[in-house]
Design a protein around this motif. Structure first.
Motif, mmCIF file in Angstrom:
data_model
loop_
_atom_site.group_PDB
_atom_site.id
_atom_site.type_symbol
_atom_site.label_atom_id
_atom_site.label_comp_id
_atom_site.label_asym_id
_atom_site.label_seq_id
_atom_site.Cartn_x
_atom_site.Cartn_y
_atom_site.Cartn_z
ATOM 1 N N ASP A 19 2.119 -13.351 -0.290
ATOM 2 C CA ASP A 19 2.671 -12.777 0.898
ATOM 3 C C ASP A 19 4.225 -12.948 0.859
ATOM 4 O OD1 ASP A 19 0.153 -11.519 1.606
ATOM 5 O OD2 ASP A 19 -0.150 -13.228 3.101
ATOM 6 N N ILE A 22 6.046 -10.931 -1.642
ATOM 7 C CA ILE A 22 6.000 -9.338 -1.014
ATOM 8 C C ILE A 22 7.081 -9.314 -0.027
ATOM 9 C CG2 ILE A 22 4.895 -7.816 0.201
ATOM 10 C CD1 ILE A 22 2.151 -8.727 -1.030
ATOM 11 N N SER A 23 7.274 -10.574 0.682
ATOM 12 C CA SER A 23 8.198 -10.354 1.807
ATOM 13 C C SER A 23 9.848 -10.649 1.365
ATOM 14 C CB SER A 23 7.987 -11.409 2.951
ATOM 15 O OG SER A 23 8.871 -11.333 3.836
ATOM 16 N N ARG A 26 10.787 -7.352 -0.471
ATOM 17 C CA ARG A 26 11.058 -6.184 0.392
ATOM 18 C C ARG A 26 12.229 -6.387 1.303
ATOM 19 N NH1 ARG A 26 10.591 -4.058 5.313
ATOM 20 N NH2 ARG A 26 9.503 -2.046 5.375
ATOM 21 N N ASP A 122 4.638 -2.215 0.980
ATOM 22 C CA ASP A 122 4.038 -1.947 2.370
ATOM 23 C C ASP A 122 2.762 -1.403 1.964
ATOM 24 O OD1 ASP A 122 6.254 -2.367 3.722
ATOM 25 O OD2 ASP A 122 6.986 -0.368 4.114
ATOM 26 N N ALA A 125 0.842 -4.619 1.146
ATOM 27 C CA ALA A 125 0.586 -5.619 2.188
ATOM 28 C C ALA A 125 -0.523 -5.111 3.104
ATOM 29 C CB ALA A 125 1.763 -5.700 3.164
ATOM 30 N N SER A 126 -0.624 -3.779 3.444
ATOM 31 C CA SER A 126 -1.540 -3.268 4.026
ATOM 32 C C SER A 126 -3.065 -3.417 3.333
ATOM 33 C CB SER A 126 -1.388 -1.824 4.492
ATOM 34 O OG SER A 126 -0.361 -1.469 5.039
ATOM 35 N N SER A 128 -3.974 -5.636 1.409
ATOM 36 C CA SER A 128 -4.246 -7.217 1.153
ATOM 37 C C SER A 128 -4.230 -7.881 2.563
ATOM 38 C CB SER A 128 -3.439 -7.601 0.072
ATOM 39 O OG SER A 128 -1.868 -7.731 0.836
ATOM 40 N N ALA A 129 -4.018 -7.169 3.642
ATOM 41 C CA ALA A 129 -3.805 -7.874 5.059
ATOM 42 C C ALA A 129 -4.978 -9.200 5.108
ATOM 43 C CB ALA A 129 -3.830 -7.092 6.134
#
Length: 204
Positions: A19, A22-23, A26, A122, A125-126, A128-129
């Protein structure tokens, strides 16, 4: 696979990202988009050809990062032997002409690549929430867009860090932990590793 791209059957590439990673990617891609700026405004007549043939700027950007992303096409071929005033003037004229007719397209391509990165992250991330990360899988076309975006991100960060050659890069490894540039340096080196493994994957 953590932190490195690996080939997918049938083409493309995959990499495991948590995470935080990814952040970070992004956020950097969004900042790159903001730096590049929006495309040329649509012609008031609504004529798509008017936008297609819109002329771009003729002068280099004032921001050093944008100058790195959109360099002059014609420069001094030998830094050790500066061009004569006449040759330098001709080079500036040729560069201005080239920039006028190519920079809009170059900016559009870089925007598209950055947007592709944001959209892929995005979606990841959706999907793998709550799982702390996932495996990003890219098609061959997406892989090329990611390669372009990673290169642009490294150029942008490298410009902010004033990196011009390999010797500058070597110095980054010796920065003390309390140096305020350390987070940016870590991002620069990490993106370089991602880019290198993606290149290797696509050439395999």
């Amino acid at each position: 696979m953590p932190g490195t791209f690996e080939p997918l059957p049938g083409g493309g590439a995959a990499v495991a990202l948590d995470d935080v990673e990814i952040s970070i990617i992004r956020s950097l891609a969004v900042q790159l988009l903001e730096l590049i700026g929006p495309g040329p405004a649509e012609d008031a007549s609504g004529d798509p050809l008017a936008e297609l043939f819109a002329e771009g700027p003729s002068e280099p950007p004032s921001d050093p990062v944008l100058r790195r992303l959109f360099p002059d096409a014609y420069g001094d071929p030998d830094p050790g032997q500066p061009a004569s005033p006449r040759d330098a003037e001709e080079q500036r004229a040729h560069s201005a002409e080239f920039r006028r007719y190519t920079e809009n397209d170059l900016r559009a391509g870089k925007r598209d690549n950055a947007l592709a990165v944001i959209r892929a992250l995005d979606a990841l991330a959706s999907a793998s929430a709550g799982e702390g990360g996932a495996v990003l899988k890219l098609s061959p076309a997406q892989s090329q867009q990611w390669l372009g975006a990673l290169n642009d991100l490294r150029l942008a960060i490298g410009s902010r860090l004033e990196i011009t050659d390999d010797e500058d890069t070597d110095l980054l490894y010796r920065l003390p932990d309390d140096d305020p540039r350390k987070p940016m340096v870590m991002a620069y080196l990490w993106l370089g590793g991602l880019q290198e493994t993606l290149v290797g994957t696509l050439m395999a």
